[in-house]
Design a protein around this motif. Structure first.
Motif, mmCIF file in Angstrom:
data_model
loop_
_atom_site.group_PDB
_atom_site.id
_atom_site.type_symbol
_atom_site.label_atom_id
_atom_site.label_comp_id
_atom_site.label_asym_id
_atom_site.label_seq_id
_atom_site.Cartn_x
_atom_site.Cartn_y
_atom_site.Cartn_z
ATOM 1 N N ALA A 141 30.506 -90.829 27.597
ATOM 2 C CA ALA A 141 30.210 -89.472 27.118
ATOM 3 C C ALA A 141 31.247 -88.479 27.624
ATOM 4 C CB ALA A 141 28.808 -89.058 27.568
ATOM 5 N N TRP A 142 31.629 -88.622 28.894
ATOM 6 C CA TRP A 142 32.645 -87.724 29.464
ATOM 7 C C TRP A 142 33.976 -87.911 28.752
ATOM 8 C CZ3 TRP A 142 37.391 -87.738 31.755
ATOM 9 C CH2 TRP A 142 37.752 -86.642 32.543
ATOM 10 N N LEU A 143 34.368 -89.148 28.482
ATOM 11 C CA LEU A 143 35.645 -89.420 27.820
ATOM 12 C C LEU A 143 35.648 -88.877 26.390
ATOM 13 C CD1 LEU A 143 36.231 -93.061 29.081
ATOM 14 C CD2 LEU A 143 37.604 -91.063 29.680
ATOM 15 N N ASP A 144 34.533 -89.022 25.675
ATOM 16 C CA ASP A 144 34.455 -88.478 24.315
ATOM 17 C C ASP A 144 34.650 -86.962 24.333
ATOM 18 O OD1 ASP A 144 34.066 -90.964 23.277
ATOM 19 O OD2 ASP A 144 31.899 -90.755 22.965
ATOM 20 N N GLN A 203 32.710 -82.633 16.292
ATOM 21 C CA GLN A 203 32.792 -83.799 17.168
ATOM 22 C C GLN A 203 32.647 -83.395 18.631
ATOM 23 O OE1 GLN A 203 36.572 -85.481 16.101
ATOM 24 N NE2 GLN A 203 35.830 -86.339 14.165
ATOM 25 N N SER A 204 33.262 -82.271 18.989
ATOM 26 C CA SER A 204 33.185 -81.817 20.377
ATOM 27 C C SER A 204 31.760 -81.420 20.754
ATOM 28 C CB SER A 204 34.138 -80.636 20.590
ATOM 29 O OG SER A 204 34.100 -80.188 21.928
ATOM 30 N N ARG A 205 31.055 -80.750 19.832
ATOM 31 C CA ARG A 205 29.667 -80.373 20.122
ATOM 32 C C ARG A 205 28.792 -81.612 20.264
ATOM 33 N NH1 ARG A 205 30.912 -76.207 16.403
ATOM 34 N NH2 ARG A 205 30.051 -77.442 14.676
ATOM 35 N N ASN A 206 28.982 -82.590 19.371
ATOM 36 C CA ASN A 206 28.207 -83.835 19.483
ATOM 37 C C ASN A 206 28.489 -84.543 20.800
ATOM 38 O OD1 ASN A 206 26.981 -83.475 17.009
ATOM 39 N ND2 ASN A 206 28.445 -84.737 15.887
ATOM 40 N N MET A 210 25.787 -85.394 23.886
ATOM 41 C CA MET A 210 25.622 -86.707 24.497
ATOM 42 C C MET A 210 25.886 -86.632 25.997
ATOM 43 S SD MET A 210 24.658 -89.736 24.251
ATOM 44 C CE MET A 210 24.443 -89.759 22.464
ATOM 45 N N LEU A 211 26.864 -85.847 26.395
ATOM 46 C CA LEU A 211 27.126 -85.689 27.831
ATOM 47 C C LEU A 211 25.943 -85.016 28.521
ATOM 48 C CD1 LEU A 211 29.112 -86.005 30.186
ATOM 49 C CD2 LEU A 211 30.092 -83.793 29.551
ATOM 50 N N ALA A 212 25.311 -84.046 27.832
ATOM 51 C CA ALA A 212 24.139 -83.380 28.399
ATOM 52 C C ALA A 212 22.989 -84.351 28.602
ATOM 53 C CB ALA A 212 23.704 -82.229 27.494
ATOM 54 N N ARG A 213 22.928 -85.414 27.788
ATOM 55 C CA ARG A 213 21.897 -86.438 27.980
ATOM 56 C C ARG A 213 21.966 -87.035 29.386
ATOM 57 N NH1 ARG A 213 19.590 -89.992 29.821
ATOM 58 N NH2 ARG A 213 18.719 -91.901 28.916
ATOM 59 N N TRP A 214 23.161 -87.112 29.946
ATOM 60 C CA TRP A 214 23.334 -87.771 31.237
ATOM 61 C C TRP A 214 23.432 -86.797 32.397
ATOM 62 C CZ3 TRP A 214 21.961 -92.447 30.488
ATOM 63 C CH2 TRP A 214 22.250 -93.087 29.293
ATOM 64 N N VAL A 215 24.041 -85.632 32.178
ATOM 65 C CA VAL A 215 24.261 -84.722 33.310
ATOM 66 C C VAL A 215 23.450 -83.443 33.203
ATOM 67 C CG1 VAL A 215 26.584 -85.641 33.625
ATOM 68 C CG2 VAL A 215 26.266 -83.583 32.241
ATOM 69 N N GLY A 216 22.751 -83.228 32.082
ATOM 70 C CA GLY A 216 22.002 -81.988 31.906
ATOM 71 C C GLY A 216 22.852 -80.942 31.188
ATOM 72 N N ALA A 217 22.192 -80.048 30.471
ATOM 73 C CA ALA A 217 22.896 -79.057 29.659
ATOM 74 C C ALA A 217 23.812 -78.143 30.468
ATOM 75 C CB ALA A 217 21.885 -78.232 28.857
ATOM 76 N N ASP A 219 25.520 -78.582 33.304
ATOM 77 C CA ASP A 219 26.745 -79.259 33.729
ATOM 78 C C ASP A 219 27.584 -79.713 32.539
ATOM 79 O OD1 ASP A 219 26.656 -79.265 36.654
ATOM 80 O OD2 ASP A 219 24.879 -80.507 36.441
ATOM 81 N N ALA A 220 26.946 -79.998 31.415
ATOM 82 C CA ALA A 220 27.706 -80.405 30.233
ATOM 83 C C ALA A 220 28.546 -79.269 29.680
ATOM 84 C CB ALA A 220 26.754 -80.929 29.159
ATOM 85 N N GLU A 221 28.173 -78.031 29.979
ATOM 86 C CA GLU A 221 28.936 -76.877 29.512
ATOM 87 C C GLU A 221 30.158 -76.593 30.374
ATOM 88 O OE1 GLU A 221 28.445 -75.191 26.764
ATOM 89 O OE2 GLU A 221 26.752 -76.494 26.256
ATOM 90 N N ARG A 222 30.242 -77.215 31.527
ATOM 91 C CA ARG A 222 31.392 -76.973 32.408
ATOM 92 C C ARG A 222 32.665 -77.558 31.810
ATOM 93 N NH1 ARG A 222 29.206 -79.590 37.819
ATOM 94 N NH2 ARG A 222 31.388 -79.301 38.426
ATOM 95 N N PRO A 223 33.813 -76.941 32.082
ATOM 96 C CA PRO A 223 35.071 -77.533 31.607
ATOM 97 C C PRO A 223 35.334 -78.849 32.321
ATOM 98 C CG PRO A 223 35.504 -75.721 33.113
ATOM 99 C CD PRO A 223 34.025 -75.689 32.838
#
Length: 428
Positions: A141-144, A203-206, A210-217, A219-223
């Motif tokens: 998810a992070w790599l995507d 694609q970036s929003r998707n 998916m990243l928020a699924r693992w780290v929470g919304a 933290d997923a918003e962080r650069p």
């Protein structure tokens, strides 16, 4: 007049920095931290730890003798006649109390305890598998998100440069040094790039969801920052069938084989029946003696051929079934991992070819087309087409690198012990 590329890049970089300065105020999220957060948020790991503890508690309980049975009652109470209901007048009437204990042989108790220990080992292996999957899925998810953001930056830069080209083409047309076709070509190029930017934004929003699924919304918003060491993996030199047997999935399957094998041993041990012993004290009327009774109970396995032997045969068949599934899983894992390894190694070679050959060649073609346009030997359409091809090449290179890093993540996080260390290379 056509403005040179360095000026475009400077302007685009300044604009991008101004637009994103607020979002970069937050601490960047690295790959290692994303995995750490995903592990900390996992409730599945908590559940499996509880299951392991439960199995080990049951293992201790299963190794003990069964609880003794307290027995009490009244024997031979008169039902009619002059002594009806009397507890003391008839010499056969007794008030009895006793205790019975089943003597389970130590071999059986040890096997029952071992059975739960095997369950604990299986759940512990499944926990390791969950840990490896968490690290892998968080990394994917992070790599995507990482590469879709890189694609967005590339397209956004080209959009800004092409907008400046529209302005330059307008000025050239008004001053008689360019054609109206060049203006329309530049505007069309901007529209196409903006449409591509919309696709990349989706694609970036998707990827962010998916990243928020693992780290929470939040933290997923962080650069994102840091570059994973995707060009190396321990499995490139360690891959073997014996090494793959240490995969948590195969360890869990191995523990299941051990568990059903223990069941077979227990079925074999059950061919010897457990005895029960009983002692009781019976009180009679005051004119009679009290009684003590001692007894032994032995189950009669009179039909072992159709009961105990059948049960043992069934357990042995389950052992064969579990072993067959283990071997099939091992072959499947080996083929799957070798496929990832092949994809990763091929991807590395292709990424190097894009970086060292295809992108420089596309860049040279763009410069040549621009030179031809500046000297008046061609129109702007050819220069825009050359740059569009260069953008496509760069996007293909990023897509290929993303696919290659996904194969790397599948390999690098196949085992929990192969997790990226905290001191992994981080490059802002």
């Amino acid at each position: 007049m056509f403005v040179s590329f360095p000026i475009y890049r400077t302007a685009a970089a300044a604009l991008t920095m101004a637009l994103t300065s607020a979002s970069w105020a937050a601490d960047p999220l690295t790959l290692v931290e994303a995995q750490r957060i995903a592990i900390g948020r996992s409730q599945q790991l908590v559940a499996q730890s509880a299951l392991t503890a439960a199995a080990r508690e049951q293992a201790v309980s299963a190794g003990q003798l069964p609880d003794p049975v307290l027995k009490f009652g009244i024997d031979n109470l008169p039902a009619d006649g002059a002594d009806r209901g009397s507890l003391t007048r008839d010499f056969m009437t007794m008030r009895r109390i006793g205790v019975m204990q089943e003597i389970t042989r130590s071999e059986k108790r040890q096997l029952r305890s071992e059975r739960f220990e095997r369950d604990a080992q299986r759940v512990q292996a499944q926990r390791q598998l969950t840990l490896a999957n968490l690290q892998r899925d968080a990394a994917l998810a992070w790599l995507d998100r990482y590469y879709t953001q890189a694609m967005r930056e590339l397209v956004q830069q080209q959009v800004e440069e092409t907008r400046l080209q529209v302005q330059a083409a307008d000025i050239a047309f008004r001053t008689g040094r360019g054609s109206q076709a060049d203006v329309f070509a530049a505007r069309s190029a901007v529209i196409q790039l903006e449409d591509r930017l919309s696709q990349v934004d989706r694609q970036s929003r998707n990827a962010g969801l998916m990243l928020a699924r693992w780290v929470g919304a939040p933290d997923a918003e962080r650069p994102l920052s840091g570059s994973p060491p995707w060009q190396t993996t321990p499995l490139q030199s360690e891959l073997s069938s014996e090494h793959l047997k240490q995969h948590p999935d195969l360890l869990a399957m191995g523990a299941e084989v051990d568990a059903v094998n223990t069941d077979a041993k227990l079925a074999q041990a059950n061919k010897q029946a457990d005895w029960s012993v009983e002692a009781s004290y019976a009180q009679r009327g005051p004119a009679y003696s009290n009684m003590i009774s001692i007894g032994v109970s032995i189950p009669l396995q009179w039909d072992q051929k159709n009961r105990q032997n059948r049960e043992l045969a069934a357990k042995l068949a389950m052992v064969d079934e579990a072993k067959a599934r283990y071997e099939d899983m091992l072959r499947n894992h080996e083929a799957e991992v070798r496929g990832w390894l092949n994809d990763w190694q091929t991807g590395k070679d292709r990424v190097a070819r894009y970086r060292n050959e295809l992108i420089p060649t596309a860049r040279q073609r763009t410069e040549a087309a621009l030179t031809t346009y500046r000297t008046g030997k061609s129109d702007l359409t050819g220069a825009l087409a050359a740059r569009r091809d260069e953008i496509d090449t760069r996007m293909q290179a990023l897509t290929l690198e993303m696919e290659t890093t996904r194969s790397w993540a599948q390999l690098n996080f196949l085992f929990p012990e192969h997790s990226m260390p905290a001191q992994a290379k981080e490059q802002p």
